[in-house]
Design a protein around this motif. Structure first.
Motif, PDB file in Angstrom:
ATOM      1  N   GLY A 199       0.788  -1.221   0.000  1.00  0.00           N
ATOM      2  CA  GLY A 199       0.000   0.000   0.000  1.00  0.00           C
ATOM      3  C   GLY A 199       0.819   1.270   0.000  1.00  0.00           C
ATOM      4  O   GLY A 199       0.319   2.343  -0.348  1.00  0.00           O
ATOM      5  N   ALA A 200       2.110   1.179   0.384  1.00  0.00           N
ATOM      6  CA  ALA A 200       2.962   2.366   0.406  1.00  0.00           C
ATOM      7  C   ALA A 200       4.028   2.332  -0.680  1.00  0.00           C
ATOM      8  O   ALA A 200       4.893   3.199  -0.715  1.00  0.00           O
ATOM      9  CB  ALA A 200       3.630   2.504   1.780  1.00  0.00           C
ATOM     10  N   LEU A 201       3.966   1.355  -1.572  1.00  0.00           N
ATOM     11  CA  LEU A 201       4.947   1.284  -2.652  1.00  0.00           C
ATOM     12  C   LEU A 201       4.409   1.948  -3.917  1.00  0.00           C
ATOM     13  O   LEU A 201       4.623   1.489  -5.029  1.00  0.00           O
ATOM     14  CB  LEU A 201       5.327  -0.180  -2.919  1.00  0.00           C
ATOM     15  CG  LEU A 201       6.051  -0.867  -1.770  1.00  0.00           C
ATOM     16  CD1 LEU A 201       6.349  -2.319  -2.126  1.00  0.00           C
ATOM     17  CD2 LEU A 201       7.330  -0.131  -1.406  1.00  0.00           C
ATOM     18  N   GLN A 202       3.692   3.031  -3.714  1.00  0.00           N
ATOM     19  CA  GLN A 202       3.194   3.845  -4.813  1.00  0.00           C
ATOM     20  C   GLN A 202       3.669   5.270  -4.551  1.00  0.00           C
ATOM     21  O   GLN A 202       4.254   5.559  -3.506  1.00  0.00           O
ATOM     22  CB  GLN A 202       1.668   3.773  -4.862  1.00  0.00           C
ATOM     23  CG  GLN A 202       0.994   4.091  -3.547  1.00  0.00           C
ATOM     24  CD  GLN A 202      -0.486   3.772  -3.530  1.00  0.00           C
ATOM     25  OE1 GLN A 202      -1.095   3.815  -2.497  1.00  0.00           O
ATOM     26  NE2 GLN A 202      -1.101   3.459  -4.644  1.00  0.00           N
ATOM     27  N   THR A 203       3.445   6.152  -5.495  1.00  0.00           N
ATOM     28  CA  THR A 203       3.901   7.525  -5.295  1.00  0.00           C
ATOM     29  C   THR A 203       3.121   8.176  -4.165  1.00  0.00           C
ATOM     30  O   THR A 203       2.014   7.740  -3.820  1.00  0.00           O
ATOM     31  CB  THR A 203       3.726   8.362  -6.575  1.00  0.00           C
ATOM     32  OG1 THR A 203       2.315   8.531  -6.827  1.00  0.00           O
ATOM     33  CG2 THR A 203       4.380   7.688  -7.770  1.00  0.00           C
ATOM     34  N   ILE A 204       3.696   9.233  -3.611  1.00  0.00           N
ATOM     35  CA  ILE A 204       3.024   9.919  -2.515  1.00  0.00           C
ATOM     36  C   ILE A 204       1.705  10.529  -2.989  1.00  0.00           C
ATOM     37  O   ILE A 204       0.729  10.588  -2.234  1.00  0.00           O
ATOM     38  CB  ILE A 204       3.963  10.996  -1.900  1.00  0.00           C
ATOM     39  CG1 ILE A 204       3.405  11.489  -0.560  1.00  0.00           C
ATOM     40  CG2 ILE A 204       4.197  12.147  -2.871  1.00  0.00           C
ATOM     41  CD1 ILE A 204       4.384  12.336   0.222  1.00  0.00           C
ATOM     42  N   GLN A 205       1.664  10.940  -4.266  1.00  0.00           N
ATOM     43  CA  GLN A 205       0.424  11.497  -4.820  1.00  0.00           C
ATOM     44  C   GLN A 205      -0.663  10.416  -4.903  1.00  0.00           C
ATOM     45  O   GLN A 205      -1.831  10.678  -4.611  1.00  0.00           O
ATOM     46  CB  GLN A 205       0.675  12.111  -6.194  1.00  0.00           C
ATOM     47  CG  GLN A 205       1.512  13.384  -6.183  1.00  0.00           C
ATOM     48  CD  GLN A 205       3.005  13.123  -6.023  1.00  0.00           C
ATOM     49  OE1 GLN A 205       3.448  11.976  -6.191  1.00  0.00           O
ATOM     50  NE2 GLN A 205       3.771  14.165  -5.708  1.00  0.00           N
ATOM     51  N   GLU A 206      -0.275   9.210  -5.310  1.00  0.00           N
ATOM     52  CA  GLU A 206      -1.251   8.114  -5.412  1.00  0.00           C
ATOM     53  C   GLU A 206      -1.773   7.717  -4.041  1.00  0.00           C
ATOM     54  O   GLU A 206      -2.967   7.459  -3.863  1.00  0.00           O
ATOM     55  CB  GLU A 206      -0.597   6.907  -6.103  1.00  0.00           C
ATOM     56  CG  GLU A 206      -0.357   7.112  -7.587  1.00  0.00           C
ATOM     57  CD  GLU A 206       0.490   6.013  -8.202  1.00  0.00           C
ATOM     58  OE1 GLU A 206       0.319   5.748  -9.413  1.00  0.00           O
ATOM     59  OE2 GLU A 206       1.329   5.424  -7.476  1.00  0.00           O
ATOM     60  N   LEU A 207      -0.868   7.678  -3.041  1.00  0.00           N
ATOM     61  CA  LEU A 207      -1.302   7.353  -1.683  1.00  0.00           C
ATOM     62  C   LEU A 207      -2.222   8.439  -1.140  1.00  0.00           C
ATOM     63  O   LEU A 207      -3.219   8.147  -0.466  1.00  0.00           O
ATOM     64  CB  LEU A 207      -0.088   7.169  -0.770  1.00  0.00           C
ATOM     65  CG  LEU A 207      -0.378   6.777   0.678  1.00  0.00           C
ATOM     66  CD1 LEU A 207      -1.191   5.487   0.756  1.00  0.00           C
ATOM     67  CD2 LEU A 207       0.922   6.632   1.466  1.00  0.00           C
ATOM     68  N   ALA A 208      -1.917   9.702  -1.457  1.00  0.00           N
ATOM     69  CA  ALA A 208      -2.756  10.815  -1.013  1.00  0.00           C
ATOM     70  C   ALA A 208      -4.151  10.718  -1.618  1.00  0.00           C
ATOM     71  O   ALA A 208      -5.166  10.912  -0.934  1.00  0.00           O
ATOM     72  CB  ALA A 208      -2.101  12.144  -1.395  1.00  0.00           C
ATOM     73  N   GLU A 209      -4.201  10.380  -2.898  1.00  0.00           N
ATOM     74  CA  GLU A 209      -5.501  10.257  -3.571  1.00  0.00           C
ATOM     75  C   GLU A 209      -6.302   9.087  -2.999  1.00  0.00           C
ATOM     76  O   GLU A 209      -7.509   9.193  -2.796  1.00  0.00           O
ATOM     77  CB  GLU A 209      -5.276  10.057  -5.074  1.00  0.00           C
ATOM     78  CG  GLU A 209      -6.565   9.982  -5.877  1.00  0.00           C
ATOM     79  CD  GLU A 209      -6.300   9.866  -7.370  1.00  0.00           C
ATOM     80  OE1 GLU A 209      -7.254   9.522  -8.102  1.00  0.00           O
ATOM     81  OE2 GLU A 209      -5.152  10.104  -7.798  1.00  0.00           O
ATOM     82  N   ARG A 210      -5.620   7.979  -2.703  1.00  0.00           N
ATOM     83  CA  ARG A 210      -6.315   6.791  -2.195  1.00  0.00           C
ATOM     84  C   ARG A 210      -6.849   7.009  -0.796  1.00  0.00           C
ATOM     85  O   ARG A 210      -7.919   6.493  -0.441  1.00  0.00           O
ATOM     86  CB  ARG A 210      -5.360   5.592  -2.212  1.00  0.00           C
ATOM     87  CG  ARG A 210      -5.986   4.295  -1.731  1.00  0.00           C
ATOM     88  CD  ARG A 210      -5.181   3.103  -2.201  1.00  0.00           C
ATOM     89  NE  ARG A 210      -3.855   3.058  -1.616  1.00  0.00           N
ATOM     90  CZ  ARG A 210      -3.568   2.462  -0.455  1.00  0.00           C
ATOM     91  NH1 ARG A 210      -4.518   1.869   0.224  1.00  0.00           N
ATOM     92  NH2 ARG A 210      -2.339   2.444   0.000  1.00  0.00           N
ATOM     93  N   THR A 211      -6.135   7.767   0.027  1.00  0.00           N
ATOM     94  CA  THR A 211      -6.534   7.952   1.427  1.00  0.00           C
ATOM     95  C   THR A 211      -7.332   9.229   1.672  1.00  0.00           C
ATOM     96  O   THR A 211      -7.954   9.384   2.723  1.00  0.00           O
ATOM     97  CB  THR A 211      -5.296   7.983   2.339  1.00  0.00           C
ATOM     98  OG1 THR A 211      -4.417   9.044   1.919  1.00  0.00           O
ATOM     99  CG2 THR A 211      -4.547   6.662   2.293  1.00  0.00           C
ATOM    100  N   GLY A 212      -7.318  10.148   0.695  1.00  0.00           N
ATOM    101  CA  GLY A 212      -7.983  11.430   0.902  1.00  0.00           C
ATOM    102  C   GLY A 212      -7.232  12.328   1.860  1.00  0.00           C
ATOM    103  O   GLY A 212      -7.804  13.236   2.474  1.00  0.00           O
ATOM    104  N   VAL A 213      -5.941  12.088   2.002  1.00  0.00           N
ATOM    105  CA  VAL A 213      -5.070  12.865   2.893  1.00  0.00           C
ATOM    106  C   VAL A 213      -4.051  13.596   2.039  1.00  0.00           C
ATOM    107  O   VAL A 213      -3.564  13.060   1.038  1.00  0.00           O
ATOM    108  CB  VAL A 213      -4.371  11.937   3.913  1.00  0.00           C
ATOM    109  CG1 VAL A 213      -3.357  12.703   4.741  1.00  0.00           C
ATOM    110  CG2 VAL A 213      -5.396  11.270   4.815  1.00  0.00           C
ATOM    111  N   SER A 214      -3.703  14.816   2.399  1.00  0.00           N
ATOM    112  CA  SER A 214      -2.779  15.600   1.588  1.00  0.00           C
ATOM    113  C   SER A 214      -1.364  15.030   1.627  1.00  0.00           C
ATOM    114  O   SER A 214      -0.977  14.348   2.587  1.00  0.00           O
ATOM    115  CB  SER A 214      -2.748  17.050   2.078  1.00  0.00           C
ATOM    116  OG  SER A 214      -2.149  17.119   3.365  1.00  0.00           O
TER     117      SER A 214
END
Length: 287
Positions: free
Chosen positions: A32-47
């Motif tokens: 779940g964290a082996l994606q870009t920070i932008q992708e993780l932000a989009e998936r979690t709704g967190v900046s």
């Protein structure tokens, strides 16, 4: 300490947004964290800045360092005896057995500290429930541990099934699997892709409760599992230890048998009555 352990340790100190990131990482760990920070932000709704603060609070200089540690853990999960031999510490050959036994004791103490009693109790409740069928399978080596657990559970309760090693024979068992049932999988480092594929298919199509017994680097099966038990296996030799896995299933056997002892007792008595080679049987049948 793995990233997973670190996140759990620091969870109480995080803000609501940071906890959301932590939970997302743990829910699909480590992928779940082996994606870009932008992708993780989009998936979690967190900046993205909140994610940066999250990785800083759990001890990393930045998101890239955080990901490098996760990749290191993935590599650890693929180490073979040949790889482990390079860092082996055998100690004094004249006291090796005593030293090894001491290491085993230390690993067992780690397991006792790492596996919450509440988690153990939830797994006992699942396996002891007579309304549920229990299915078991392990990897090339760990299937022997699944077999040991299956042998004992079959004496305690009905509806226990060890899947055959040949995947071509799995559909027969999988068609019997219902949503209320339990699938217990054993998978330690050098994880087997076919077990992960099985877990993903079963989770999507049959929906049982999946219990994974693995190590701290986490089999990929973890992303499909309802309960993940991460056990210590390193013992500073070329060969990982399965002692903690054996101890865990032995404890499970004891508590499952005690969940409804009168019923267990009746089944054991009936089981012994039907054993052809039970001690004293030949003598009892002599005229």
């Amino acid at each position: 300490m793995t990233v997973r352990e670190t996140i759990r340790r620091e969870m109480a100190q995080l803000t609501a947004s940071e906890r959301k990131v932590g939970n997302a990482v743990l829910a699909d760990y480590p992928f779940g964290a082996l994606q870009t920070i932008q992708e993780l932000a989009e998936r979690t709704g967190v900046s993205a800045p909140s994610i940066t603060r999250f990785v800083s609070k759990i001890g990393f200089a930045g998101y890239q360092e955080f990901q490098r540690q996760l990749i290191t853990e993935l590599r650890e999960g693929g180490r073979s005896p040949l790889d482990l031999k390079a860092s082996e510490r055998l100690g004094n050959s004249t006291t090796f057995l005593a030293d090894y036994a001491q290491r085993i004791g230390e690993r067992l103490a780690e397991m006792a500290a790492a596996v919450p009693q509440e988690q153990f109790d939830r797994i006992v409740a699942l396996v002891a429930d007579p309304a549920r069928s229990v299915f078991l399978l392990g990897g090339r080596i760990s299937d022997s541990i699944a077999a040991l657990l299956a042998i004992h559970l079959k004496q305690i309760r009905p509806k226990v099934h060890q899947l055959p090693p040949n995947p071509e024979h799995w559909p027969d068992r999988l068609l019997q699997m219902r949503k209320q049932d339990v699938l217990i999988l054993f998978d330690f480092r050098r994880y087997q892709p076919d077990l992960a594929q099985l877990a993903g298919m079963v989770a999507a199509k049959r929906h049982p409760s999946i219990v994974l017994i693995t190590d701290k680097w986490m089999s990929p099966i973890a992303r499909h599992s309802d309960h993940v038990v991460a056990l210590p296996i390193e013992i500073e030799t070329a060969w990982d230890t399965v002692v903690c896995a054996i101890a865990f299933i032995e404890a499970l056997i004891v508590k499952v048998s005690e969940a409804d002892w009168p019923t267990t007792k009746k089944r054991l008595e009936a089981w012994d009555e039907l054993r052809l080679g039970r001690p004293g049987k030949a003598m009892e049948e002599e005229p």
